[in-house]
Write a protein that holds these residues in place. Sequence first.
Motif, PDB file in Angstrom:
ATOM      1  N   VAL A 152      -7.855  -8.861  -6.647  1.00  0.00           N
ATOM      2  CA  VAL A 152      -8.848  -7.783  -6.664  1.00  0.00           C
ATOM      3  C   VAL A 152      -8.386  -6.685  -7.617  1.00  0.00           C
ATOM      4  O   VAL A 152      -7.193  -6.520  -7.876  1.00  0.00           O
ATOM      5  CB  VAL A 152      -9.070  -7.183  -5.255  1.00  0.00           C
ATOM      6  CG1 VAL A 152      -9.630  -8.215  -4.306  1.00  0.00           C
ATOM      7  CG2 VAL A 152      -7.783  -6.571  -4.698  1.00  0.00           C
ATOM      8  N   ARG A 153      -9.349  -5.948  -8.118  1.00  0.00           N
ATOM      9  CA  ARG A 153      -9.033  -4.833  -9.005  1.00  0.00           C
ATOM     10  C   ARG A 153      -8.675  -3.618  -8.147  1.00  0.00           C
ATOM     11  O   ARG A 153      -9.518  -3.072  -7.439  1.00  0.00           O
ATOM     12  CB  ARG A 153     -10.221  -4.508  -9.914  1.00  0.00           C
ATOM     13  CG  ARG A 153      -9.917  -3.405 -10.917  1.00  0.00           C
ATOM     14  CD  ARG A 153     -11.103  -3.211 -11.858  1.00  0.00           C
ATOM     15  NE  ARG A 153     -10.838  -2.121 -12.781  1.00  0.00           N
ATOM     16  CZ  ARG A 153     -11.088  -0.845 -12.518  1.00  0.00           C
ATOM     17  NH1 ARG A 153     -11.614  -0.506 -11.343  1.00  0.00           N
ATOM     18  NH2 ARG A 153     -10.822   0.091 -13.397  1.00  0.00           N
ATOM     19  N   VAL A 154      -7.413  -3.221  -8.204  1.00  0.00           N
ATOM     20  CA  VAL A 154      -6.949  -2.063  -7.441  1.00  0.00           C
ATOM     21  C   VAL A 154      -6.904  -0.859  -8.387  1.00  0.00           C
ATOM     22  O   VAL A 154      -6.217  -0.912  -9.413  1.00  0.00           O
ATOM     23  CB  VAL A 154      -5.549  -2.322  -6.847  1.00  0.00           C
ATOM     24  CG1 VAL A 154      -5.073  -1.095  -6.069  1.00  0.00           C
ATOM     25  CG2 VAL A 154      -5.565  -3.551  -5.943  1.00  0.00           C
ATOM     26  N   TYR A 159      -9.431   0.258  -0.593  1.00  0.00           N
ATOM     27  CA  TYR A 159      -9.220  -0.058  -2.002  1.00  0.00           C
ATOM     28  C   TYR A 159      -8.041  -0.981  -2.292  1.00  0.00           C
ATOM     29  O   TYR A 159      -7.963  -1.525  -3.394  1.00  0.00           O
ATOM     30  CB  TYR A 159      -9.037   1.227  -2.805  1.00  0.00           C
ATOM     31  CG  TYR A 159     -10.197   2.167  -2.665  1.00  0.00           C
ATOM     32  CD1 TYR A 159     -11.488   1.742  -2.952  1.00  0.00           C
ATOM     33  CD2 TYR A 159     -10.010   3.469  -2.229  1.00  0.00           C
ATOM     34  CE1 TYR A 159     -12.560   2.595  -2.798  1.00  0.00           C
ATOM     35  CE2 TYR A 159     -11.077   4.334  -2.078  1.00  0.00           C
ATOM     36  CZ  TYR A 159     -12.346   3.892  -2.363  1.00  0.00           C
ATOM     37  OH  TYR A 159     -13.408   4.736  -2.210  1.00  0.00           O
ATOM     38  N   LYS A 166      -3.560 -16.009  -1.802  1.00  0.00           N
ATOM     39  CA  LYS A 166      -3.581 -14.544  -1.902  1.00  0.00           C
ATOM     40  C   LYS A 166      -2.497 -13.929  -1.031  1.00  0.00           C
ATOM     41  O   LYS A 166      -2.187 -14.426   0.053  1.00  0.00           O
ATOM     42  CB  LYS A 166      -4.967 -14.033  -1.472  1.00  0.00           C
ATOM     43  CG  LYS A 166      -5.201 -12.542  -1.676  1.00  0.00           C
ATOM     44  CD  LYS A 166      -6.638 -12.179  -1.294  1.00  0.00           C
ATOM     45  CE  LYS A 166      -6.935 -10.699  -1.481  1.00  0.00           C
ATOM     46  NZ  LYS A 166      -8.320 -10.369  -1.080  1.00  0.00           N
ATOM     47  N   SER A 197       0.829  -1.209   0.000  1.00  0.00           N
ATOM     48  CA  SER A 197       0.000   0.000   0.000  1.00  0.00           C
ATOM     49  C   SER A 197       0.858   1.253   0.000  1.00  0.00           C
ATOM     50  O   SER A 197       0.337   2.357  -0.151  1.00  0.00           O
ATOM     51  CB  SER A 197      -0.909  -0.003   1.236  1.00  0.00           C
ATOM     52  OG  SER A 197      -0.121  -0.023   2.426  1.00  0.00           O
ATOM     53  N   GLU A 238     -13.124  -6.040   2.126  1.00  0.00           N
ATOM     54  CA  GLU A 238     -13.126  -7.160   1.194  1.00  0.00           C
ATOM     55  C   GLU A 238     -11.879  -7.214   0.314  1.00  0.00           C
ATOM     56  O   GLU A 238     -11.384  -8.291  -0.007  1.00  0.00           O
ATOM     57  CB  GLU A 238     -14.379  -7.098   0.315  1.00  0.00           C
ATOM     58  CG  GLU A 238     -14.518  -8.260  -0.671  1.00  0.00           C
ATOM     59  CD  GLU A 238     -14.542  -9.623  -0.001  1.00  0.00           C
ATOM     60  OE1 GLU A 238     -14.078 -10.591  -0.640  1.00  0.00           O
ATOM     61  OE2 GLU A 238     -15.013  -9.721   1.147  1.00  0.00           O
ATOM     62  N   ALA A 239     -11.357  -6.046  -0.089  1.00  0.00           N
ATOM     63  CA  ALA A 239     -10.179  -6.045  -0.971  1.00  0.00           C
ATOM     64  C   ALA A 239      -9.002  -6.768  -0.343  1.00  0.00           C
ATOM     65  O   ALA A 239      -8.152  -7.325  -1.041  1.00  0.00           O
ATOM     66  CB  ALA A 239      -9.784  -4.610  -1.317  1.00  0.00           C
ATOM     67  N   ASN A 240      -8.946  -6.803   0.994  1.00  0.00           N
ATOM     68  CA  ASN A 240      -7.829  -7.446   1.680  1.00  0.00           C
ATOM     69  C   ASN A 240      -8.292  -8.635   2.527  1.00  0.00           C
ATOM     70  O   ASN A 240      -7.653  -8.990   3.502  1.00  0.00           O
ATOM     71  CB  ASN A 240      -7.088  -6.423   2.558  1.00  0.00           C
ATOM     72  CG  ASN A 240      -5.768  -6.958   3.086  1.00  0.00           C
ATOM     73  OD1 ASN A 240      -5.063  -7.690   2.387  1.00  0.00           O
ATOM     74  ND2 ASN A 240      -5.445  -6.613   4.316  1.00  0.00           N
ATOM     75  N   PRO A 246      -3.215  -7.456  -6.163  1.00  0.00           N
ATOM     76  CA  PRO A 246      -3.749  -7.197  -7.506  1.00  0.00           C
ATOM     77  C   PRO A 246      -4.008  -8.452  -8.314  1.00  0.00           C
ATOM     78  O   PRO A 246      -4.672  -8.386  -9.356  1.00  0.00           O
ATOM     79  CB  PRO A 246      -2.658  -6.328  -8.149  1.00  0.00           C
ATOM     80  CG  PRO A 246      -1.403  -6.696  -7.427  1.00  0.00           C
ATOM     81  CD  PRO A 246      -1.832  -6.982  -6.011  1.00  0.00           C
ATOM     82  N   GLY A 288      -5.275  -4.120  -2.067  1.00  0.00           N
ATOM     83  CA  GLY A 288      -5.156  -5.547  -1.778  1.00  0.00           C
ATOM     84  C   GLY A 288      -4.237  -6.188  -2.801  1.00  0.00           C
ATOM     85  O   GLY A 288      -3.505  -5.506  -3.531  1.00  0.00           O
TER      86      GLY A 288
END
Length: 581
Positions: free
Chosen positions: A332-334, A325, A442, A282, A434-436, A329, A327
């Motif tokens: 998830v779509r970052v 936002y 993962k 991040s 949810e993103a993480n 990639p 997580g």
Amino acid sequence: MREAIRALGAVFFAFVLAFPAAGAQKERPAAKPPGTAIASAHQLATDAGLQVVREGGNAFDAAVAVSAVLSVVEPVSSGLGGGGFFLLHDARRGRDVFVDAREVAPSSVTPQSYLDEKGELDRDRATNGPWSAGIPGLPAALVHIAGRYGRLPLSKSLAPAIRIAREGFPVYARLADGYRSRAKVMERYPGTREVFLADGDAPEVGELLMQPDLARTLEALARNGFDGFYRGEVAARLLAGVEAEGVRWTAQDLAGYRVREREPLRFEYDGWNVVTAPPPSSGGIALAQMLQMLEPWDLAKLPEPQRVHLTVEAMRRAYRDRTFYLGDPDFVRVPSRLLASAAYAAGQRSTIHPDRATPSALLSGAPTPLEDEETTHFSIIDAEGNRVAATQTVNLTYGSGFIPRGTGVLLNNEMDDFALRPGTPNAFGVMGYEANAPRPGKRMLSSMTPTFLVSDSRVAVLGTPGGSRIITMVLLGILGYADGLAPQQVAALPRYHHQWLPDVVQTEAGALAEPTIAALRAMGHTVATPPPAADGRSSSYVWGNLQTVMWNREGNVLEGGSDPRNPVGSAKVLPAAPRAR
């Protein structure tokens, strides 16, 4: 009159000196550094990197040596049972690459595994023992970097770490203090007791800590590469160790691990090209947001309260976005391009009041629709212009506290870096959604932020440990370089931090002057200063362990800076060998 003429002549002479005569050329910046500079959190690691360079290695071979030695002498911070991020610049190819060796969740993971009977987060399971451990990535990174970018055999680069693990090294205060703080957990596990209680009692400052099982694991890695850790005898011992504690890893969890090469994140700030970490870190996106929010202000000319206020407001907004936002990639779509853009930063900047704090509660607590304290870092520049910024970790102090018997490998507790229960803060007080969320295979979100700064005249490499504070410490380091500070001054800068929630400005002891703290409180900030020490005087509470090196191309000078908060750290420069005529 004569004095006036003389003065006029002096002015003319100074003018002539200031502007070269026609045809004269300004001296060009040096094309290559005059040697190798390494800054790391332990002198033995710095020395190992320089030894490998003397033996014909480049910055990437040195990185393998430094990383491996830190894995031996800093079990409190990192190790083969953890992971890391390696930001590399390959001078021959003119290429930057980000090597992602973050741990991954095992195939058996489910969010429910970390909840108690009431549906609350089980803190013990999230941070202690093998339930808290992800599949390690660091051994794979050492093999990958040595094979793809180094010049020396892996066995040569790992030799210093193998020797130190076998022969031992003197225990230092942070290692002994960290053990005392984690002893109740670490002494649950026979494999951990066999390493740290080998002589019958806890490690004491000055005594030798020998790790023969870890030496054998490193030898297997040196001899067989990837298979030496992720398959064969070492892998079998790892699987048996976690299974004995009721946790299921599979052979495929280990054998299927892969590092990822990713494109670094790039942006510009105040004449610097910044090259830094992309997701699943991040840090890079947060840096891009914060620096681009701050760029219109000449921070160096502002009074300290105003400068700190604006910087804190930028921190607040970047950490809010981190929560929702960011997580892995691969899962998830970052929205990296949007979040790191100058236009998005301008919008964020427009919400900053110049002299009033924005309560975090006024920044939406729900996603907006959009397109350790431990860990360790080292920085390297070599005589060819190659460079490495590497941050590696086992997460909290001594990671999970768990060593599978016969391996010497202290496993991480990085599963806590997932949002194991959405909206519940982790050990660093950072929340996620949810993103993480954890999923098999993962990578968990990280704050590790290895970074390069490149301008026409200077090249700097920096990074630090510090959990959720890593990003803001790197931010303050970049601002220090932008102000013209030398590496050692950057490493020593006082530190403060804000992470959206809790809505508090945290500071090191003595980081801000009392009038500045009073002014910030008058603006509406809550400022938390460290508690006084037992003797009533100011606490010595400090953060981080920043390691940085810089090449001044105009003077062709290499310098290093090692954080003075860490007495065993070391920054050294090895002059390049004279070229044969």
